[in-house]
Design a protein around this motif. Sequence first.
Motif, mmCIF file in Angstrom:
data_model
loop_
_atom_site.group_PDB
_atom_site.id
_atom_site.type_symbol
_atom_site.label_atom_id
_atom_site.label_comp_id
_atom_site.label_asym_id
_atom_site.label_seq_id
_atom_site.Cartn_x
_atom_site.Cartn_y
_atom_site.Cartn_z
ATOM 1 N N ARG A 10 0.676 -1.577 0.111
ATOM 2 C CA ARG A 10 -0.549 -0.216 -0.139
ATOM 3 C C ARG A 10 0.596 1.267 -0.038
ATOM 4 O O ARG A 10 0.141 1.976 -0.483
ATOM 5 C CB ARG A 10 -1.036 -0.552 1.761
ATOM 6 N N ALA A 11 2.207 0.908 0.970
ATOM 7 C CA ALA A 11 2.771 1.920 1.086
ATOM 8 C C ALA A 11 4.104 2.418 -0.462
ATOM 9 O O ALA A 11 4.602 3.230 0.166
ATOM 10 C CB ALA A 11 3.484 2.123 2.370
ATOM 11 N N ARG A 12 4.012 1.368 -0.809
ATOM 12 C CA ARG A 12 5.325 1.743 -2.226
ATOM 13 C C ARG A 12 6.553 1.926 -0.988
ATOM 14 O O ARG A 12 7.304 1.763 -1.675
ATOM 15 C CB ARG A 12 4.665 2.633 -2.790
ATOM 16 N N VAL A 13 6.343 0.855 -0.178
ATOM 17 C CA VAL A 13 7.800 0.206 0.198
ATOM 18 C C VAL A 13 8.166 -1.090 -0.144
ATOM 19 O O VAL A 13 7.638 -1.967 -0.225
ATOM 20 C CB VAL A 13 7.336 0.699 1.939
ATOM 21 N N THR A 14 9.135 -0.865 -0.707
ATOM 22 C CA THR A 14 10.024 -2.142 -1.235
ATOM 23 C C THR A 14 11.221 -2.498 -0.380
ATOM 24 O O THR A 14 11.651 -1.760 0.828
ATOM 25 C CB THR A 14 10.808 -1.855 -2.399
ATOM 26 N N GLY A 15 11.708 -3.635 -0.167
ATOM 27 C CA GLY A 15 13.083 -4.215 0.243
ATOM 28 C C GLY A 15 12.995 -5.897 0.595
ATOM 29 O O GLY A 15 12.323 -6.215 0.021
ATOM 30 N N LEU A 16 13.850 -5.654 1.970
ATOM 31 C CA LEU A 16 14.161 -7.679 2.289
ATOM 32 C C LEU A 16 14.618 -7.721 2.912
ATOM 33 O O LEU A 16 14.462 -7.104 4.263
ATOM 34 C CB LEU A 16 15.332 -7.729 1.286
ATOM 35 N N LEU A 17 13.324 -8.394 4.498
ATOM 36 C CA LEU A 17 13.740 -9.049 5.683
ATOM 37 C C LEU A 17 14.532 -10.597 5.784
ATOM 38 O O LEU A 17 13.380 -11.365 5.082
ATOM 39 C CB LEU A 17 12.302 -8.731 5.664
ATOM 40 N N PHE A 18 15.348 -10.180 6.123
ATOM 41 C CA PHE A 18 16.116 -11.546 6.336
ATOM 42 C C PHE A 18 15.846 -12.401 8.257
ATOM 43 O O PHE A 18 16.076 -11.271 8.644
ATOM 44 C CB PHE A 18 17.319 -11.571 5.955
ATOM 45 N N PHE A 19 15.419 -12.712 8.038
ATOM 46 C CA PHE A 19 14.954 -13.277 10.015
ATOM 47 C C PHE A 19 15.974 -15.087 9.545
ATOM 48 O O PHE A 19 15.122 -15.883 9.292
ATOM 49 C CB PHE A 19 14.294 -13.137 10.085
ATOM 50 N N ASP A 20 16.334 -15.041 11.234
ATOM 51 C CA ASP A 20 17.708 -16.539 11.041
ATOM 52 C C ASP A 20 16.596 -17.051 12.441
ATOM 53 O O ASP A 20 17.578 -18.147 12.255
ATOM 54 C CB ASP A 20 18.377 -15.944 10.800
ATOM 55 N N ALA A 44 11.148 -10.348 1.694
ATOM 56 C CA ALA A 44 10.955 -12.012 1.453
ATOM 57 C C ALA A 44 11.494 -11.853 2.649
ATOM 58 O O ALA A 44 12.318 -11.536 3.502
ATOM 59 C CB ALA A 44 12.462 -11.357 0.534
ATOM 60 N N TYR A 45 11.075 -13.514 2.902
ATOM 61 C CA TYR A 45 11.724 -14.093 4.264
ATOM 62 C C TYR A 45 12.583 -14.814 4.221
ATOM 63 O O TYR A 45 12.319 -15.890 3.613
ATOM 64 C CB TYR A 45 10.601 -14.113 4.805
ATOM 65 N N GLN A 46 13.590 -15.490 4.954
ATOM 66 C CA GLN A 46 13.914 -16.749 4.758
ATOM 67 C C GLN A 46 14.385 -17.220 6.271
ATOM 68 O O GLN A 46 15.380 -16.405 7.006
ATOM 69 C CB GLN A 46 15.245 -16.495 3.652
ATOM 70 N N ALA A 47 14.281 -17.877 6.361
ATOM 71 C CA ALA A 47 14.935 -18.584 8.097
ATOM 72 C C ALA A 47 16.001 -19.976 7.268
ATOM 73 O O ALA A 47 15.543 -20.878 6.116
ATOM 74 C CB ALA A 47 13.849 -19.231 8.691
ATOM 75 N N PRO A 48 17.352 -19.549 7.558
ATOM 76 C CA PRO A 48 17.929 -20.894 7.072
ATOM 77 C C PRO A 48 17.026 -22.399 7.251
ATOM 78 O O PRO A 48 16.298 -22.601 7.960
ATOM 79 C CB PRO A 48 19.309 -21.363 7.985
ATOM 80 N N GLY A 49 17.656 -23.033 5.968
ATOM 81 C CA GLY A 49 16.656 -24.595 5.998
ATOM 82 C C GLY A 49 15.262 -24.577 5.960
ATOM 83 O O GLY A 49 14.734 -25.193 5.103
ATOM 84 N N GLU A 50 14.335 -23.522 5.591
ATOM 85 C CA GLU A 50 13.188 -23.195 4.600
ATOM 86 C C GLU A 50 13.412 -22.516 3.555
ATOM 87 O O GLU A 50 14.554 -22.350 2.869
ATOM 88 C CB GLU A 50 12.492 -21.869 5.996
ATOM 89 N N ASP A 51 12.525 -23.324 3.052
ATOM 90 C CA ASP A 51 12.340 -22.729 0.961
ATOM 91 C C ASP A 51 13.336 -23.666 0.240
ATOM 92 O O ASP A 51 13.486 -23.022 -0.493
ATOM 93 C CB ASP A 51 13.198 -21.119 1.279
ATOM 94 N N GLY A 52 13.665 -24.297 0.310
ATOM 95 C CA GLY A 52 14.677 -24.723 -0.083
ATOM 96 C C GLY A 52 15.720 -24.696 -0.561
ATOM 97 O O GLY A 52 16.879 -26.088 -1.017
#
Length: 131
Positions: A31-41, A91-99
């Motif tokens: 909605r706010a036209r915010v882009t980016g990347l979120l990485f969480f381990d 985008a979100y990624q935990a190690p081991g997830e998402d293949g």
Amino acid sequence: MRQLVYISSVRKPAEVDPAVILAQSRRNNARARVTGLLFFDGKRFLQALEGDDATVDATFARIQADGRHHALVVLSNRSIEQREFGEWAMAYQAPGEDGGDPLERIGRLTANADPAVRATFAGFAKVRRAA
Ligand SMILES: Cc1cc2nc3c(=O)[nH]c(=O)nc-3n(C[C@H](O)[C@H](O)[C@H](O)COP(=O)(O)O)c2cc1C
């Protein structure tokens, strides 16, 4: 336009559902036209946010006040001519997830980012892999 990158620590891992954060972020950021990347381990978050100055400020103010994490440290906050993370929301990624290998995935997601920002994400993913 502004790009902000910060790192933080999750407060209570068992009480934080990354899928909830992802859903909130996707909805608001689209909605706010915010882009980016979120990485969480599972322990720490590394996030890049970009968009109009006022929008990035408002989004970051909400994120800073969020009790699910603490010890936020801003790694960079700079003016940008154009988006480096494309049009998608998050985008979100935990190690081991998402293949996939997190490092490889992070490499793809930061392909157009400034080299310093790209290196920050790559370093984070690499440390996590070694840990
Ligand atoms: C690590 C982390 C990253 C977050 N990233 C975003 C984000 O990019 N955009 C966003 O709107 N909310 C994000 N949030 C959630 C906000 O802190 C806040 O809960 C949310 O924006 C409230 O939105 P709502 O009123 O629509 O529920 C994040 C929270 C955490 C803990």
